[in-house]
Design a protein around this motif. Structure first.
Motif, PDB file in Angstrom:
ATOM      1  N   ASN A 236       4.036  23.180 -11.204  1.00 53.83           N
ATOM      2  CA  ASN A 236       3.110  22.515 -10.274  1.00 53.83           C
ATOM      3  C   ASN A 236       3.805  21.972  -9.030  1.00 53.83           C
ATOM      4  N   PRO A 237       4.910  21.230  -9.160  1.00 52.77           N
ATOM      5  CA  PRO A 237       5.571  20.779  -7.924  1.00 52.77           C
ATOM      6  C   PRO A 237       6.087  21.935  -7.067  1.00 52.77           C
ATOM      7  N   ILE A 238       6.568  22.990  -7.706  1.00 55.84           N
ATOM      8  CA  ILE A 238       7.054  24.148  -6.947  1.00 55.84           C
ATOM      9  C   ILE A 238       5.904  24.779  -6.161  1.00 55.84           C
ATOM     10  N   VAL A 239       4.751  24.934  -6.820  1.00 55.68           N
ATOM     11  CA  VAL A 239       3.574  25.493  -6.146  1.00 55.68           C
ATOM     12  C   VAL A 239       3.160  24.601  -4.978  1.00 55.68           C
ATOM     13  N   CYS A 240       3.192  23.283  -5.174  1.00 56.29           N
ATOM     14  CA  CYS A 240       2.826  22.350  -4.106  1.00 56.29           C
ATOM     15  C   CYS A 240       3.744  22.498  -2.896  1.00 56.29           C
ATOM     16  N   PHE A 241       5.046  22.605  -3.135  1.00 52.63           N
ATOM     17  CA  PHE A 241       5.985  22.753  -2.021  1.00 52.63           C
ATOM     18  C   PHE A 241       5.800  24.085  -1.310  1.00 52.63           C
ATOM     19  N   ILE A 242       5.557  25.150  -2.057  1.00 51.14           N
ATOM     20  CA  ILE A 242       5.331  26.466  -1.440  1.00 51.14           C
ATOM     21  C   ILE A 242       4.067  26.443  -0.582  1.00 51.14           C
ATOM     22  N   LEU A 243       2.985  25.865  -1.120  1.00 51.47           N
ATOM     23  CA  LEU A 243       1.745  25.795  -0.352  1.00 51.47           C
ATOM     24  C   LEU A 243       1.889  24.905   0.879  1.00 51.47           C
ATOM     25  N   PHE A 244       2.636  23.815   0.762  1.00 52.16           N
ATOM     26  CA  PHE A 244       2.842  22.932   1.917  1.00 52.16           C
ATOM     27  C   PHE A 244       3.661  23.635   2.991  1.00 52.16           C
ATOM     28  N   THR A 245       4.640  24.430   2.575  1.00 57.21           N
ATOM     29  CA  THR A 245       5.423  25.209   3.539  1.00 57.21           C
ATOM     30  C   THR A 245       4.519  26.203   4.265  1.00 57.21           C
ATOM     31  N   GLY A 246       3.628  26.854   3.519  1.00 60.09           N
ATOM     32  CA  GLY A 246       2.667  27.762   4.141  1.00 60.09           C
ATOM     33  C   GLY A 246       1.750  27.044   5.115  1.00 60.09           C
ATOM     34  N   TYR A 247       1.319  25.834   4.738  1.00 56.81           N
ATOM     35  CA  TYR A 247       0.469  25.019   5.619  1.00 56.81           C
ATOM     36  C   TYR A 247       1.178  24.714   6.931  1.00 56.81           C
ATOM     37  N   LEU A 248       2.424  24.279   6.842  1.00 53.00           N
ATOM     38  CA  LEU A 248       3.178  23.962   8.054  1.00 53.00           C
ATOM     39  C   LEU A 248       3.406  25.202   8.916  1.00 53.00           C
ATOM     40  N   THR A 249       3.567  26.334   8.264  1.00 61.30           N
ATOM     41  CA  THR A 249       3.761  27.588   8.991  1.00 61.30           C
ATOM     42  C   THR A 249       2.479  28.021   9.701  1.00 61.30           C
ATOM     43  N   LEU A 250       1.337  27.757   9.074  1.00 64.51           N
ATOM     44  CA  LEU A 250       0.065  28.211   9.632  1.00 64.51           C
ATOM     45  C   LEU A 250      -0.508  27.306  10.720  1.00 64.51           C
TER      46      LEU A 250
END
Length: 164
Positions: free
Chosen positions: A87-101
């Protein structure tokens, strides 16, 4: 001298980190017009973080280091570690995608997509849940975006591709 547990090391790291960031906050440029300096809120947050880190240190020093053992089910292999911290790994990956988008599709669209993706990844994929996740993402992010855009007149990032 008693052995220190990992919580003591974490608390010391947090205190040092807070001190370094507080020191760095003095490099924030202050505008020459009469407003609240931009360094106030980072310092308030760092002050709270420093206080909580100090409480954490005191609590960690009171614990018996021998009483803290590896919890049952805590991973010992890389695959187990990844499964355990999924779960924390998924959260960090999604947040990185958010910042990229954000620069591409804007704050509003990227925020709605991020909240929807996070709720879906953590909360399930059933059709009823997907509808609920979409409603929550749209209302929460759209509401905050509206407050900042129209109520506070804050210019939020617009998307290169979308224009809003």
């Amino acid at each position: 001298m008693a052995r220190m547990n990992r919580d003591v090391y974490a608390a010391i790291f947090l205190l040092v980190f807070t001190g370094v960031m507080f020191w760095a906050s003095f490099d924030i440029r202050e505008p020459d017009y009469g407003v609240l300096p931009p360094s106030v809120w980072p310092r308030v947050i760092l002050g709270v973080l420093g206080l909580l880190s100090f409480v954490f240190l005191v609590h960690a020093l009171r614990q018996d280091p021998d009483a803290i053992e590896r919890a049952d089910g805590e991973p010992t292999t890389l695959g187990g570690w990844i499964a355990y911290w999924r779960n924390p790994i998924v959260c960090f990956i999604l947040f990185t995608g958010y910042l990229t988008l954000i620069p591409l599709i804007g704050m509003l669209s990227a925020g709605i997509l991020f909240v929807f993706s996070l709720l879906t990844a953590l909360g399930g994929w059933q059709p009823r849940q997907l509808f609920l996740h979409a409603c929550i993402a749209g209302v929460a992010v759209g509401g905050m975006w509206s407050i900042f855009t129209f109520g506070l007149n804050v210019l939020l990032p617009t998307g290169e591709w979308t224009g809003f």
